[in-house]
Write an enzyme that holds these catalytic residues in place. Structure first.
Site, PDB file in Angstrom:
ATOM      1  N   ARG A  62      -7.349 -20.507  -2.319  1.00  5.28           N
ATOM      2  CA  ARG A  62      -6.250 -20.450  -1.346  1.00  5.28           C
ATOM      3  C   ARG A  62      -5.121 -21.405  -1.714  1.00  5.28           C
ATOM      4  O   ARG A  62      -5.306 -22.614  -1.821  1.00  5.28           O
ATOM      5  CB  ARG A  62      -6.779 -20.749   0.048  1.00  5.28           C
ATOM      6  CG  ARG A  62      -5.720 -20.642   1.136  1.00  5.28           C
ATOM      7  CD  ARG A  62      -6.329 -20.842   2.522  1.00  5.28           C
ATOM      8  NE  ARG A  62      -5.305 -21.059   3.519  1.00  5.28           N
ATOM      9  CZ  ARG A  62      -4.595 -20.108   4.111  1.00  5.28           C
ATOM     10  NH1 ARG A  62      -4.826 -18.853   3.803  1.00  5.28           N
ATOM     11  NH2 ARG A  62      -3.674 -20.388   5.006  1.00  5.28           N
ATOM     12  N   LYS A  85       6.530  -1.821   1.938  1.00  6.30           N
ATOM     13  CA  LYS A  85       5.320  -1.275   2.556  1.00  6.30           C
ATOM     14  C   LYS A  85       4.153  -2.256   2.363  1.00  6.30           C
ATOM     15  O   LYS A  85       3.193  -2.014   1.621  1.00  6.30           O
ATOM     16  CB  LYS A  85       4.989   0.105   1.980  1.00  6.30           C
ATOM     17  CG  LYS A  85       4.098   0.952   2.888  1.00  6.30           C
ATOM     18  CD  LYS A  85       4.056   2.382   2.408  1.00  6.30           C
ATOM     19  CE  LYS A  85       3.100   3.240   3.213  1.00  6.30           C
ATOM     20  NZ  LYS A  85       3.523   3.437   4.606  1.00  6.30           N
ATOM     21  N   GLU A 123      11.940   2.159  14.505  1.00 10.50           N
ATOM     22  CA  GLU A 123      10.980   3.182  14.082  1.00 10.50           C
ATOM     23  C   GLU A 123       9.734   3.051  14.939  1.00 10.50           C
ATOM     24  O   GLU A 123       9.652   2.190  15.816  1.00 10.50           O
ATOM     25  CB  GLU A 123      10.633   3.020  12.601  1.00 10.50           C
ATOM     26  CG  GLU A 123      10.046   1.675  12.247  1.00 10.50           C
ATOM     27  CD  GLU A 123       9.844   1.492  10.749  1.00 10.50           C
ATOM     28  OE1 GLU A 123       9.812   2.495  10.011  1.00 10.50           O
ATOM     29  OE2 GLU A 123       9.701   0.326  10.318  1.00 10.50           O
ATOM     30  N   ARG A 183       8.298   4.748  -4.543  1.00 10.97           N
ATOM     31  CA  ARG A 183       8.385   3.737  -3.479  1.00 10.97           C
ATOM     32  C   ARG A 183       7.430   2.581  -3.764  1.00 10.97           C
ATOM     33  O   ARG A 183       7.739   1.415  -3.480  1.00 10.97           O
ATOM     34  CB  ARG A 183       8.094   4.368  -2.117  1.00 10.97           C
ATOM     35  CG  ARG A 183       8.313   3.401  -0.956  1.00 10.97           C
ATOM     36  CD  ARG A 183       8.218   4.087   0.387  1.00 10.97           C
ATOM     37  NE  ARG A 183       6.878   4.629   0.629  1.00 10.97           N
ATOM     38  CZ  ARG A 183       6.540   5.291   1.732  1.00 10.97           C
ATOM     39  NH1 ARG A 183       7.446   5.502   2.688  1.00 10.97           N
ATOM     40  NH2 ARG A 183       5.318   5.765   1.887  1.00 10.97           N
ATOM     41  N   TYR A 203       0.834  -1.195   0.000  1.00 15.69           N
ATOM     42  CA  TYR A 203       0.000   0.000   0.000  1.00 15.69           C
ATOM     43  C   TYR A 203       0.869   1.246   0.000  1.00 15.69           C
ATOM     44  O   TYR A 203       2.074   1.198   0.285  1.00 15.69           O
ATOM     45  CB  TYR A 203      -0.949   0.004   1.203  1.00 15.69           C
ATOM     46  CG  TYR A 203      -0.295   0.289   2.535  1.00 15.69           C
ATOM     47  CD1 TYR A 203      -0.413   1.543   3.141  1.00 15.69           C
ATOM     48  CD2 TYR A 203       0.442  -0.686   3.212  1.00 15.69           C
ATOM     49  CE1 TYR A 203       0.171   1.821   4.352  1.00 15.69           C
ATOM     50  CE2 TYR A 203       1.029  -0.426   4.437  1.00 15.69           C
ATOM     51  CZ  TYR A 203       0.893   0.825   5.002  1.00 15.69           C
ATOM     52  OH  TYR A 203       1.497   1.089   6.220  1.00 15.69           O
TER      53      TYR A 203
END
Length: 284
Positions: free
Chosen positions: A99, A147, A179, A51, A32
């Site tokens: 799946r 991310k 972080e 990014r 995301y």
């Protein structure tokens, strides 16, 4: 009611439907991006899309849309939702398949979702009063530079912070702060140096972090990219966080101990204003 984007269509949010077999749902096999919006315009879109492309590459995840097409989708959402201040959230998963841990067959289309959220970024109470932080061990997977939507530990850490009367957690690995749960961490030393962790696979290369480093250099301030300990935090003159959805928030307390005098630091407030001034100029 908001208009959202789903796989090529702009539709009402209550009409948007994603398969229960989507790999973003079954495996968090998705990434995301979140782009801030000020005065109805996107902030640092080019950096966010760069990014995004990096994360896509690291996960071998294909997205057959150009940067210009992604920009057009963002701008259409801003227009249709009349968003002046807030964010645009983008999520892309590997698509729909029964799946199976193995990747789906080549050519399986990804699932792409975008939506807007209104938020007061500049006039934020936390920017005025500062944040209370707790420290927790960093138990996340080893590729925090991607991310990904796999944010379970970040959610658990934020909830633990909330239950302890704090606003967020800073994560510690091998004695050093990596972080925050959704932000980069900074301290200001007693002699005025701004310190933040150097980039590696242990933390996200924050867009706001990168811009702040440039602005700090331009203001003639000293910046050090290195690890720092909890003890350094508690003896720092100031501390703050950065992210695309907060810009800069002061940190005034860590693990129940005040940072500096326990009030938002003057340098932190200056740095936040530097960033806002730059953001408003860029979006003008």
């Amino acid at each position: 009611m908001r208009t959202v984007y789903l796989n090529g269509e702009f539709i009402a949010e209550n009409e948007a439907k994603i398969s229960v077999f989507d790999r973003g749902f079954t495996f968090a096999d998705a990434i995301y991006e979140v782009t801030a919006v000020l005065q109805g315009k996107l902030l640092d879109f080019d950096l966010h899309v760069a990014r995004l492309r990096r994360s896509l590459g690291e996960m071998a995840l294909a997205l057959p849309l150009s940067d210009d097409e992604l920009l057009a989708i963002h701008q259409t959402l801003l227009s249709r939702n009349a968003l002046q201040e807030g964010l645009v959230y983008l999520q892309v998963s590997r698509g729909v398949e029964d799946r199976n841990f193995a990747f789906p067959a080549e050519g399986t289309p990804p699932t792409l979702v975008l939506y807007t959220q209104a938020k007061n970024i500049i006039a934020s109470p936390l920017a005025q009063q500062g944040m209370k932080i707790i420290s927790l061990p960093d138990l996340r997977w080893g590729r925090c530079d991607i991310k990904t939507t796999q944010l379970l530990y970040a959610c658990l850490a934020k909830e633990q912070a909330r239950q302890r009367g704090a606003d967020d957690a800073w994560l510690v690995k091998e004695g050093l702060i990596t972080e925050g749960t959704s932000n980069n961490a900074f301290i200001v030393t007693a002699d005025g140096a701004v310190v933040t962790r150097e980039l590696s696979r242990l933390l996200l290369p924050g867009i706001t972090r990168s811009t702040l480093i440039t602005l700090i250099h331009q203001q003639g301030l000293r910046i050090e990219e290195r690890g720092f300990t909890l003890d350094e935090v508690k003896h720092a003159a100031e501390a703050f966080i950065s992210s695309s959805t907060s810009f800069v928030y002061p940190v005034v307390n860590v693990d129940g101990q005040p940072v500096g005098d326990g009030q938002p630091g003057q340098l932190t407030q200056r740095i936040r204003q530097f960033y806002i001034d730059r953001a408003l100029a860029v979006t003008a």
